[in-house]
Structures are given as structure tokens and as C-alpha cells.
Write a protein that holds these residues in place. Structure first.
Motif, mmCIF file in Angstrom:
data_model
loop_
_atom_site.group_PDB
_atom_site.id
_atom_site.type_symbol
_atom_site.label_atom_id
_atom_site.label_comp_id
_atom_site.label_asym_id
_atom_site.label_seq_id
_atom_site.Cartn_x
_atom_site.Cartn_y
_atom_site.Cartn_z
ATOM 1 N N THR A 1 1.806 -4.202 3.718
ATOM 2 C CA THR A 1 3.032 -3.576 3.985
ATOM 3 C C THR A 1 2.819 -2.292 3.325
ATOM 4 O O THR A 1 2.457 -2.073 2.213
ATOM 5 N N ALA A 2 2.674 -1.142 4.270
ATOM 6 C CA ALA A 2 2.299 0.174 3.802
ATOM 7 C C ALA A 2 3.136 1.372 3.911
ATOM 8 O O ALA A 2 4.232 1.058 5.174
ATOM 9 N N VAL A 3 3.553 1.941 2.875
ATOM 10 C CA VAL A 3 4.626 2.914 3.051
ATOM 11 C C VAL A 3 3.916 4.360 2.740
ATOM 12 O O VAL A 3 2.788 4.402 2.162
ATOM 13 N N LEU A 4 4.503 5.455 2.935
ATOM 14 C CA LEU A 4 4.081 6.661 2.477
ATOM 15 C C LEU A 4 5.078 7.337 1.280
ATOM 16 O O LEU A 4 6.174 7.137 1.129
ATOM 17 N N VAL B 1 -1.535 -1.218 -4.135
ATOM 18 C CA VAL B 1 -2.549 -0.310 -4.030
ATOM 19 C C VAL B 1 -2.223 1.062 -3.605
ATOM 20 O O VAL B 1 -1.359 1.280 -2.735
ATOM 21 N N LEU B 2 -2.598 1.980 -4.449
ATOM 22 C CA LEU B 2 -2.232 3.496 -4.119
ATOM 23 C C LEU B 2 -3.369 4.088 -3.757
ATOM 24 O O LEU B 2 -4.545 4.389 -4.299
ATOM 25 N N LEU B 3 -3.334 4.447 -2.224
ATOM 26 C CA LEU B 3 -4.300 4.898 -1.728
ATOM 27 C C LEU B 3 -4.175 6.785 -1.804
ATOM 28 O O LEU B 3 -3.398 7.228 -1.516
ATOM 29 N N VAL C 1 0.776 -1.081 -0.054
ATOM 30 C CA VAL C 1 0.146 0.073 -0.031
ATOM 31 C C VAL C 1 0.944 1.367 -0.024
ATOM 32 O O VAL C 1 1.863 1.128 0.761
ATOM 33 N N VAL C 2 0.667 2.237 -1.100
ATOM 34 C CA VAL C 2 1.279 3.586 -0.867
ATOM 35 C C VAL C 2 0.393 4.450 -0.677
ATOM 36 O O VAL C 2 -0.745 4.546 -1.285
ATOM 37 N N VAL C 3 0.503 5.133 0.617
ATOM 38 C CA VAL C 3 -0.421 6.175 1.159
ATOM 39 C C VAL C 3 0.167 7.365 0.646
ATOM 40 O O VAL C 3 1.457 7.724 0.815
ATOM 41 N N HIS C 4 -0.849 8.193 -0.051
ATOM 42 C CA HIS C 4 -0.358 9.386 -0.651
ATOM 43 C C HIS C 4 -1.147 10.743 -0.118
ATOM 44 O O HIS C 4 -2.331 10.739 -0.394
ATOM 45 N N ARG D 1 2.389 1.783 11.453
ATOM 46 C CA ARG D 1 1.793 0.982 10.527
ATOM 47 C C ARG D 1 1.929 1.457 9.087
ATOM 48 O O ARG D 1 1.694 0.677 8.063
ATOM 49 N N ILE D 2 2.360 2.724 9.030
ATOM 50 C CA ILE D 2 2.867 3.108 7.653
ATOM 51 C C ILE D 2 4.297 3.746 7.730
ATOM 52 O O ILE D 2 4.481 4.565 8.753
#
Length: 364
Positions: A39-42, A83-85, A12-15, A59-60
Motif C-alpha cells: 500500500t503506497a501513499v505520498l 518503508v520510507l522511499l 510505502v511512504v513515497v517522499h 499505485r500511489i
């Protein structure tokens, strides 16, 4: 029922701060963890502040400063799908953003946009098949078709051209956090030759802003219209300050990196001071801001770190004073030890460098 193997590993890429401030990022992670390992990253820069405020740094991953496309590339080898959030201003700008990330990342595995401005999910790349439906179902999103990439970046010889879609007329247009104009149309096109911005279409140009960008890698630059953070949250402090003093000169996007080991920061520029202040407040680091009243409101809701000082200088002279501070206080660099000095000593040194350009001094 166990998730299918294809959906076991979800990156997961959190934008952006909006998807975090709204609570959607937390909700999405909770839902996706029901169908696989996440697995979440910013991806991006200003979202870090939002992740801290939401207490989601466990978590991120916010340890790196990188573009969303680079985050996608980094996750690809270890996951089955990314997944791009995102929470864009409109569905159209969300789709354009997703297309840009896919165009730059060139993913070799499925890449799915989860866009909360719709809300909707869209397959940006890869033969996602049933994975996309599972992810969309977990999020409660309908699926929509992704548009063809609109060609937001183009190169011709020594000239690079970038196009921003979905601007609202009257919004600021910024390059790496420096405002270069105000949007007049929904599409703003910027061209640079040999690293120098030579043309801006669809916006009223701010010449003073362009003067602050003598050279730029336009392909890698952060282009933005509007505020750096459209949503609000209560500030949360997460780090104890160090002992050095650092200089942040029209480079607010890199404040997290610059502030490592720092106990105080000197910031140059009105918007730089406002944006850097948002970050520094979370790190417990006061600032000495050099401003001249030329605030573009890139960050209209700011939190000033306790114990900060604001030096207002002659209009149009913040750059000049910043250069003198770099030479006279920081010895030509951007970091000095505060051994034997306190913050008031630093303020006195900055005041001396400002000289006759100083108009007022205020402690926050």
C-alpha cells in the motif's frame, strides 16, 4: 515461495519528486510487490506533481496533503512494516530526514528508510529483524545503521526551534514555500516565539520574505533548502477544470486543495506563481499571476498553464496588490463564482485592483 507473514503487508511512504522522477519509486514498488502486499501513499506535497507526470496515481495515493510522519502514522495500523522511499541530496541528509520522520511519527511497528542517494536501507524504528533484510534484499540495498535523532525540533516556553541539516551554501531556505534567506552553512536553525520567526542562524536572512510570514506554526511548517523539485519530467494533465476562480496568495504548497472546482486561479508572488503553475498545468487551469520580479527560483523549471496571464507590478508591491485583489475582487475571501464572467473579465478586475502599481501585462 510465499513471503513470511511478518512481511505480508508493506506500507510505502513515497517522499519528494526526485524518487519518482528518477523512476526509482516505480522500480521499488515492483520489487516490493514480489515479497508482499503493498500500500503506497505520498508523504509531502510537491511529489504529487511527479506522481501525476509518471502516471503512478493508480499505485500511489496522492489524495491527501500530509507530512511524511503523518503518512507513516496513518499506514501503521494496517501494515506490518512501513518503508520510507526517499532520494535526498546526500546520504547524510537522507539519514537526517529519516531520523526526523521517525522522531515525529513515533512508530510502534518497524519503519525502514530506503534512501536512493546511497543507496542504502536503514532501520529507523522497531525491531525489524528479518523484515529489514528481506526488504533491503528486494531493493538490492546494503543495510546501514541509523544515527541517533539529532534533535531537529526543540521547544522552550513560547519558543520553538527547528534545525535543517545538509543545506548547501547559496541555496534558498524556505518556510511553507516562502523564501526567508540563503544558506551560508550546512546547518540552518530557525526559531519562532509565539508564532513569529525571531532568529535564523546559518543563513543570510531575506527580510522581505520574513515580512510575508507574520505567524507560523514552526513545528508543523514545511522547511526546505534548495529547489522544490531538483529533477525534471514532462507535464501530464489529469483533471478537467471547474468554474470558480480561486486566490492563491503565497500558499503554493496548498494548490491542489485550493484548485478543486476551479477554472482559473489568481496567484500572488513570483515563486508562488511559478510553483502553483507547475500544479495548475497538470489540472488544466490557467492562472493570473501577480509578480514583482522578486523571483527566488524555488522552482526553476516551470510549466505555464495555457491561457495564463502575468501582471508585473511595481517592485515590492505584489503583497499590497494581492490584498487589494482579495478585498476588491474576491470580497475578502479566496474563491468566487465565474458565472457570467470569462478569464479576460477577471484579468480586467485584477488590473483595476492593481491600479497605478501595474507595470505590464503579458499573456502566455
Amino acid at each position: 515461495m510465499r513471503a513470511s507473514r511478518a512481511a505480508d503487508e508493506i506500507g510505502v511512504v513515497v517522499h519528494g519528486p526526485e524518487v519518482v522522477d528518477s523512476g526509482r519509486a516505480r522500480e521499488a514498488l515492483d520489487r516490493l510487490e514480489r515479497i508482499g502486499s503493498v500500500t503506497a501513499v505520498l508523504g509531502g506535497t510537491m511529489g504529487r506533481v511527479a506522481v501525476i507526470d509518471a502516471a503512478l496515481e493508480d499505485r500511489i495515493d496522492i489524495s491527501r496533503r500530509e507530512t511524511p510522519s503523518r503518512s507513516v502514522q496513518r499506514l501503521m495500523p494496517s501494515v506490518d512494516v512501513v518503508v520510507l522511499l526517499n532520494y535526498a541530496k546526500t546520504a547524510e541528509t537522507g539519514l537526517a530526514f529519516g531520523a526526523m520522520v521517525a522522531e515525529r511519527a513515533k512508530p510502534h511497528k518497524p519503519l525502514i528508510l530506503a534512501e536512493y542517494s546511497g543507496p542504502f536501507a536503514s532501520v529507523l524504528a522497531g525491531g525489524a529483524g528479518g523484515i529489514a533484510e528481506r526488504i533491503a534484499g528486494a531493493l538490492g540495498f546494503p543495510m546501514v545503521a541509523a544515527p541517533q535523532p539529532p534533535g531537529m525540533t526543540a521547544s522552550s516556553g513560547r519558543t520553538v526551534t527547528r534545525t535543517i541539516f545538509g543545506a548547501v551554501p547559496g541555496e534558498n531556505v524556505s518556510v511553507n514555500g516562502i523564501v526567508i534567506g540563503r544558506a551560508e552553512e550546512e546547518r540552518v536553525t530557525i526559531s519562532a516565539t509565539d508564532g513569529r520567526i525571531v532568529q535564523v542562524l546559518g543563513a543570510e536572512v531575506k527580510e522581505h520574505g520574513l515580512e510575508k510570514i507574520p505567524s507560523v506554526d514552526l513545528e508543523a511548517a514545511i522547511l526546505r533548502t534548495g529547489d522544490v523539485r531538483r529533477t525534471e519530467a514532462s507535464a501530464r494533465r489529469v483533471r478537467e477544470p471547474g468554474r470558480d476562480a480561486v486566490l492563491i496568495d503565497h500558499a503554493a504548497e496548498g494548490t491542489f486543495e485550493a484548485a478543486r472546482g476551479a477554472g482559473v486561479a489568481v496567484t500572488v508572488g513570483d515563486d508562488t506563481t511559478a510553483i502553483a503553475g507547475e500544479v495548475l498545468a497538470r489540472l488544466g487551469i490557467p492562472l493570473v499571476g501577480i509578480v514583482d520580479g522578486d523571483l527566488d527560483m524555488l522552482c526553476p523549471r516551470t510549466v505555464a498553464p495555457k491561457g495564463s496571464y502575468i501582471l508585473r507590478v511595481r517592485p515590492g508591491s505584489d503583497d499590497l496588490v494581492g490584498r487589494r485583489v482579495r478585498e476588491e475582487v474576491f470580497g475578502g475571501g479566496d474563491r468566487i463564482s465565474m458565472e457570467g464572467l470569462d478569464n479576460e473579465d477577471l484579468v480586467d478586475l485584477v488590473k483595476r485592483a492593481a491600479g497605478e502599481d501595474l507595470r505590464s501585462l503579458r499573456r502566455l
